[in-house]
Design a protein around this motif. Structure first.
Motif, PDB file in Angstrom:
ATOM      1  N   GLY A  91       0.801  -1.210   0.000  1.00  0.00           N
ATOM      2  CA  GLY A  91       0.000   0.000   0.000  1.00  0.00           C
ATOM      3  C   GLY A  91       0.840   1.268   0.000  1.00  0.00           C
ATOM      4  O   GLY A  91       2.061   1.238   0.170  1.00  0.00           O
ATOM      5  N   PRO A  92       0.185   2.420  -0.159  1.00  0.00           N
ATOM      6  CA  PRO A  92       0.902   3.700  -0.200  1.00  0.00           C
ATOM      7  C   PRO A  92       1.194   4.239   1.192  1.00  0.00           C
ATOM      8  O   PRO A  92       0.669   3.742   2.197  1.00  0.00           O
ATOM      9  CB  PRO A  92      -0.099   4.607  -0.921  1.00  0.00           C
ATOM     10  CG  PRO A  92      -1.429   4.083  -0.467  1.00  0.00           C
ATOM     11  CD  PRO A  92      -1.260   2.582  -0.363  1.00  0.00           C
ATOM     12  N   ASP A  93       2.020   5.285   1.234  1.00  0.00           N
ATOM     13  CA  ASP A  93       2.278   6.005   2.481  1.00  0.00           C
ATOM     14  C   ASP A  93       1.264   7.121   2.692  1.00  0.00           C
ATOM     15  O   ASP A  93       0.970   7.488   3.833  1.00  0.00           O
ATOM     16  CB  ASP A  93       3.692   6.587   2.464  1.00  0.00           C
ATOM     17  CG  ASP A  93       4.751   5.507   2.380  1.00  0.00           C
ATOM     18  OD1 ASP A  93       4.760   4.624   3.250  1.00  0.00           O
ATOM     19  OD2 ASP A  93       5.552   5.538   1.424  1.00  0.00           O
ATOM     20  N   VAL A  94       0.775   7.691   1.598  1.00  0.00           N
ATOM     21  CA  VAL A  94      -0.248   8.723   1.651  1.00  0.00           C
ATOM     22  C   VAL A  94      -1.134   8.532   0.432  1.00  0.00           C
ATOM     23  O   VAL A  94      -0.646   8.225  -0.663  1.00  0.00           O
ATOM     24  CB  VAL A  94       0.369  10.142   1.706  1.00  0.00           C
ATOM     25  CG1 VAL A  94       1.226  10.435   0.485  1.00  0.00           C
ATOM     26  CG2 VAL A  94      -0.713  11.202   1.890  1.00  0.00           C
ATOM     27  N   MET A  95      -2.441   8.701   0.626  1.00  0.00           N
ATOM     28  CA  MET A  95      -3.377   8.337  -0.432  1.00  0.00           C
ATOM     29  C   MET A  95      -4.599   9.236  -0.378  1.00  0.00           C
ATOM     30  O   MET A  95      -5.079   9.604   0.698  1.00  0.00           O
ATOM     31  CB  MET A  95      -3.800   6.873  -0.228  1.00  0.00           C
ATOM     32  CG  MET A  95      -4.873   6.370  -1.179  1.00  0.00           C
ATOM     33  SD  MET A  95      -5.244   4.609  -0.901  1.00  0.00           S
ATOM     34  CE  MET A  95      -6.316   4.717   0.549  1.00  0.00           C
ATOM     35  N   GLU A  96      -5.111   9.596  -1.554  1.00  0.00           N
ATOM     36  CA  GLU A  96      -6.422  10.226  -1.629  1.00  0.00           C
ATOM     37  C   GLU A  96      -7.478   9.156  -1.383  1.00  0.00           C
ATOM     38  O   GLU A  96      -7.444   8.095  -1.995  1.00  0.00           O
ATOM     39  CB  GLU A  96      -6.648  10.850  -3.010  1.00  0.00           C
ATOM     40  CG  GLU A  96      -8.012  11.509  -3.149  1.00  0.00           C
ATOM     41  CD  GLU A  96      -8.330  11.952  -4.561  1.00  0.00           C
ATOM     42  OE1 GLU A  96      -9.315  12.678  -4.744  1.00  0.00           O
ATOM     43  OE2 GLU A  96      -7.607  11.552  -5.496  1.00  0.00           O
ATOM     44  N   TYR A  97      -8.414   9.468  -0.479  1.00  0.00           N
ATOM     45  CA  TYR A  97      -9.461   8.486  -0.203  1.00  0.00           C
ATOM     46  C   TYR A  97     -10.791   9.193   0.033  1.00  0.00           C
ATOM     47  O   TYR A  97     -10.840  10.335   0.482  1.00  0.00           O
ATOM     48  CB  TYR A  97      -9.101   7.621   1.014  1.00  0.00           C
ATOM     49  CG  TYR A  97     -10.009   6.430   1.182  1.00  0.00           C
ATOM     50  CD1 TYR A  97     -10.255   5.555   0.125  1.00  0.00           C
ATOM     51  CD2 TYR A  97     -10.661   6.191   2.387  1.00  0.00           C
ATOM     52  CE1 TYR A  97     -11.099   4.470   0.268  1.00  0.00           C
ATOM     53  CE2 TYR A  97     -11.502   5.102   2.541  1.00  0.00           C
ATOM     54  CZ  TYR A  97     -11.723   4.248   1.475  1.00  0.00           C
ATOM     55  OH  TYR A  97     -12.575   3.184   1.607  1.00  0.00           O
ATOM     56  N   ASN A  98     -11.839   8.461  -0.275  1.00  0.00           N
ATOM     57  CA  ASN A  98     -13.205   8.952  -0.183  1.00  0.00           C
ATOM     58  C   ASN A  98     -13.585   9.233   1.258  1.00  0.00           C
ATOM     59  O   ASN A  98     -13.414   8.395   2.133  1.00  0.00           O
ATOM     60  CB  ASN A  98     -14.124   7.873  -0.770  1.00  0.00           C
ATOM     61  CG  ASN A  98     -15.446   8.431  -1.200  1.00  0.00           C
ATOM     62  OD1 ASN A  98     -15.683   9.613  -1.079  1.00  0.00           O
ATOM     63  ND2 ASN A  98     -16.299   7.571  -1.692  1.00  0.00           N
ATOM     64  N   LYS A  99     -14.124  10.431   1.507  1.00  0.00           N
ATOM     65  CA  LYS A  99     -14.547  10.786   2.859  1.00  0.00           C
ATOM     66  C   LYS A  99     -15.955  10.297   3.132  1.00  0.00           C
ATOM     67  O   LYS A  99     -16.725  10.027   2.216  1.00  0.00           O
ATOM     68  CB  LYS A  99     -14.453  12.289   3.068  1.00  0.00           C
ATOM     69  CG  LYS A  99     -15.504  13.112   2.338  1.00  0.00           C
ATOM     70  CD  LYS A  99     -15.138  13.356   0.918  1.00  0.00           C
ATOM     71  CE  LYS A  99     -16.162  14.231   0.224  1.00  0.00           C
ATOM     72  NZ  LYS A  99     -15.948  14.328  -1.184  1.00  0.00           N
ATOM     73  N   GLY A 100     -16.293  10.211   4.410  1.00  0.00           N
ATOM     74  CA  GLY A 100     -17.633   9.794   4.795  1.00  0.00           C
ATOM     75  C   GLY A 100     -17.620   8.573   5.694  1.00  0.00           C
ATOM     76  O   GLY A 100     -16.615   7.861   5.817  1.00  0.00           O
ATOM     77  N   ASN A 101     -18.752   8.308   6.321  1.00  0.00           N
ATOM     78  CA  ASN A 101     -18.857   7.200   7.268  1.00  0.00           C
ATOM     79  C   ASN A 101     -18.551   5.854   6.635  1.00  0.00           C
ATOM     80  O   ASN A 101     -17.923   4.987   7.256  1.00  0.00           O
ATOM     81  CB  ASN A 101     -20.270   7.150   7.860  1.00  0.00           C
ATOM     82  CG  ASN A 101     -20.655   8.409   8.589  1.00  0.00           C
ATOM     83  OD1 ASN A 101     -19.805   9.213   8.951  1.00  0.00           O
ATOM     84  ND2 ASN A 101     -21.942   8.596   8.799  1.00  0.00           N
ATOM     85  N   ALA A 102     -19.032   5.660   5.406  1.00  0.00           N
ATOM     86  CA  ALA A 102     -18.927   4.351   4.769  1.00  0.00           C
ATOM     87  C   ALA A 102     -17.541   4.059   4.226  1.00  0.00           C
ATOM     88  O   ALA A 102     -17.250   2.923   3.842  1.00  0.00           O
ATOM     89  CB  ALA A 102     -19.947   4.241   3.629  1.00  0.00           C
ATOM     90  N   THR A 103     -16.682   5.058   4.199  1.00  0.00           N
ATOM     91  CA  THR A 103     -15.356   4.890   3.589  1.00  0.00           C
ATOM     92  C   THR A 103     -14.263   5.216   4.603  1.00  0.00           C
ATOM     93  O   THR A 103     -13.793   4.339   5.317  1.00  0.00           O
ATOM     94  CB  THR A 103     -15.267   5.753   2.320  1.00  0.00           C
ATOM     95  OG1 THR A 103     -15.789   7.070   2.599  1.00  0.00           O
ATOM     96  CG2 THR A 103     -16.078   5.141   1.191  1.00  0.00           C
ATOM     97  N   ALA A 104     -13.876   6.501   4.693  1.00  0.00           N
ATOM     98  CA  ALA A 104     -12.829   6.858   5.659  1.00  0.00           C
ATOM     99  C   ALA A 104     -13.253   6.512   7.083  1.00  0.00           C
ATOM    100  O   ALA A 104     -12.432   6.060   7.891  1.00  0.00           O
ATOM    101  CB  ALA A 104     -12.503   8.340   5.546  1.00  0.00           C
ATOM    102  N   GLY A 105     -14.526   6.705   7.389  1.00  0.00           N
ATOM    103  CA  GLY A 105     -15.004   6.366   8.728  1.00  0.00           C
ATOM    104  C   GLY A 105     -14.851   4.892   9.035  1.00  0.00           C
ATOM    105  O   GLY A 105     -14.425   4.512  10.135  1.00  0.00           O
ATOM    106  N   LEU A 106     -15.196   4.056   8.077  1.00  0.00           N
ATOM    107  CA  LEU A 106     -15.083   2.612   8.270  1.00  0.00           C
ATOM    108  C   LEU A 106     -13.628   2.203   8.489  1.00  0.00           C
ATOM    109  O   LEU A 106     -13.312   1.421   9.393  1.00  0.00           O
ATOM    110  CB  LEU A 106     -15.660   1.879   7.056  1.00  0.00           C
ATOM    111  CG  LEU A 106     -15.560   0.353   7.081  1.00  0.00           C
ATOM    112  CD1 LEU A 106     -16.353  -0.225   8.239  1.00  0.00           C
ATOM    113  CD2 LEU A 106     -16.047  -0.229   5.751  1.00  0.00           C
ATOM    114  N   LEU A 107     -12.709   2.741   7.671  1.00  0.00           N
ATOM    115  CA  LEU A 107     -11.300   2.372   7.807  1.00  0.00           C
ATOM    116  C   LEU A 107     -10.706   2.898   9.115  1.00  0.00           C
ATOM    117  O   LEU A 107      -9.860   2.235   9.724  1.00  0.00           O
ATOM    118  CB  LEU A 107     -10.492   2.890   6.618  1.00  0.00           C
ATOM    119  CG  LEU A 107     -10.826   2.301   5.241  1.00  0.00           C
ATOM    120  CD1 LEU A 107      -9.741   2.668   4.237  1.00  0.00           C
ATOM    121  CD2 LEU A 107     -11.008   0.790   5.291  1.00  0.00           C
TER     122      LEU A 107
END
Length: 432
Positions: A91-107
């Motif tokens: 995996g990456p050290d820094v990554m663009e990722y989708n915000k929100g409960n179902a995405t960043a919140g879940l992770l």
């Protein structure tokens, strides 16, 4: 909707290499960090793509002993596989990722994202972002946005609007509508001339965004808090969701939306608008930079007429996986993207900077884009996106609104089909 949103970038792998000398810094684990692995999914000619390319250049100038390994991914690739990807050594050290409960919140709940709270305070990110924009950066221990620790940093904003072809409007004698009733009159005019007025895409996020915009026409902030933050139960058989689904179905019946749009993807919608085949589309500010580059016709945008609430939020997040071997370098890169130079680049290329000065934006159309966002944000008018509340809801909504476009299900049947996964997801989240 990822926003329910995807920029249809091809999956390309691009390594941006620099001479590797001794490490510029160590990560939190104390290992020698001479490589920064960076992923994002913005197209090269988008505002963010342009700005972040410059941020990479600045990072390399300021970290001459560090190699930057950049890979451009597709949104769907990360959307579907993020947990598995960042929980591995690849995996990456820094990554663009989708915000929100179902995405960043879940992770964040799963312990896969680094807590950035101390960095946000030390580096001033908490001062640069307004409270409404911090909503998507912070998550509690159940993965619900709006409070708790920082697990991501947005450096741009976004919102949904109506893009329109000014040449087609002029050719057919219609004006920019200021109310929903005026919008339907405009669409009736095009239909009478054999033109489908509104492009959308049922196979990806645009159809869900259109539904949500229609629902928000009858919504208030309490609905958004209930739907997105679980303040109170949501009734899918009542307005505003019922109004959104029923109006959507009516628009399909009246020919405002083509039935074959059920199988269309966001890229199909966007390229049809670029080619001048579609008078209007309802979609997000992430298209703006690309439209500036590729559209030959005269075009512009306007806010969804009559709405005080609009789908929108901060942009996606820079996140640092807990497996990152170069966390300090990742923090440095994020910090660069918040600098005035990068914020101005975003604004001057059709993006919406979160910490930019509209006076520094030279193009009037770009300045209007930013001023509209600032006005929505200042009025607490950002309503987030319909797929955010629970994990897996993106696919639920895509399936539901495909059925509404091809008329295989009634509005009531679609609302029933999307209500159950929502309720089950909320229950699961609240259990912790």
């Amino acid at each position: 909707m990822h926003r329910f949103r995807t920029v249809a970038a091809a999956v390309t792998l691009a390594a941006v290499a620099a001479t590797t000398l001794t490490a510029c810094g160590d990560d939190d684990s104390g290992s020698d960090a001479s490589v920064l692995k960076l992923w994002h999914y913005e197209s090269a000619n988008s505002a963010m793509g342009i700005a972040w390319d410059r941020a990479i250049e600045i990072f390399k100038e300021e970290h001459p002993g560090v190699e930057v390994r950049f890979e451009r991914k597709a949104f769907e690739q990360i959307q579907q596989n993020a947990g598995m990807i960042i929980n591995s050594d690849e995996g990456p050290d820094v990554m663009e990722y989708n915000k929100g409960n179902a995405t960043a919140g879940l992770l964040s709940k799963q312990g896969l994202l680094t807590d950035l709270t101390a960095e946000a305070t030390e580096r001033g990110w908490d001062k640069a972002l307004s409270p409404s924009l911090q909503t998507t950066a912070r998550y509690d221990d159940k993965g619900v946005m709006g409070s708790g620790n920082w697990y991501g940093v947005p450096n741009y904003g976004e919102y949904v609007m109506v893009y329109y072809n000014k040449d087609l409007f002029a050719e057919h004698g219609v004006q920019v509508p200021t109310t929903l009733a005026e919008l339907t009159t405009v669409m009736d005019t095009f239909v009478a001339k054999g033109i489908t007025p509104l492009g959308t895409a049922g196979a990806e996020y645009p159809a869900g965004q259109l539904f949500y915009q229609l629902a928000l026409a009858r919504a208030d902030r309490s609905f958004v808090d209930n739907y997105q933050l679980y303040k109170n139960p949501v009734d899918f058989t009542a307005d505003p969701l019922r109004y959104g689904a029923q109006t959507f179905a009516e628009w399909v019946r009246k020919g405002y939306v083509a039935k074959d749009a059920a199988s269309a993807k966001a890229e199909d919608m966007g390229t049809a608008f670029i080619a001048g085949k579609t008078p209007m589309i309802v979609s997000g500010s992430w298209w703006f930079g690309r439209f500036k580059t590729e559209i030959k016709a005269d075009w512009d945008s306007f806010l969804f007429p009559g709405n005080t609430l609009n789908a929108g939020s901060s942009g996606n997040l820079w996140v640092v996986p807990t497996t990152s071997k170069a966390k300090d370098l990742a923090y440095d890169f994020i910090d660069i993207t918040m600098r005035p130079e990068i914020q101005a680049l975003i604004g001057n290329n059709g993006g919406v900077p979160v910490a930019g000065d509209p006076a520094a934006i030279t193009d009037p159309k770009d300045r209007k884009l930013i001023e509209n966002f600032n006005a929505i944000s200042a009025a607490d008018g950002l309503a987030f996106y319909p797929d955010w509340p629970v994990p897996g809801y993106y696919d639920v909504l895509v399936s539901g609104f495909q059925s509404l476009i091809n008329q295989s299900k009634s509005p009531d049947e679609v609302l029933t089909s999307i209500a159950k996964p929502y309720a089950e997801g909320v229950t699961e989240i609240q259990r912790g």
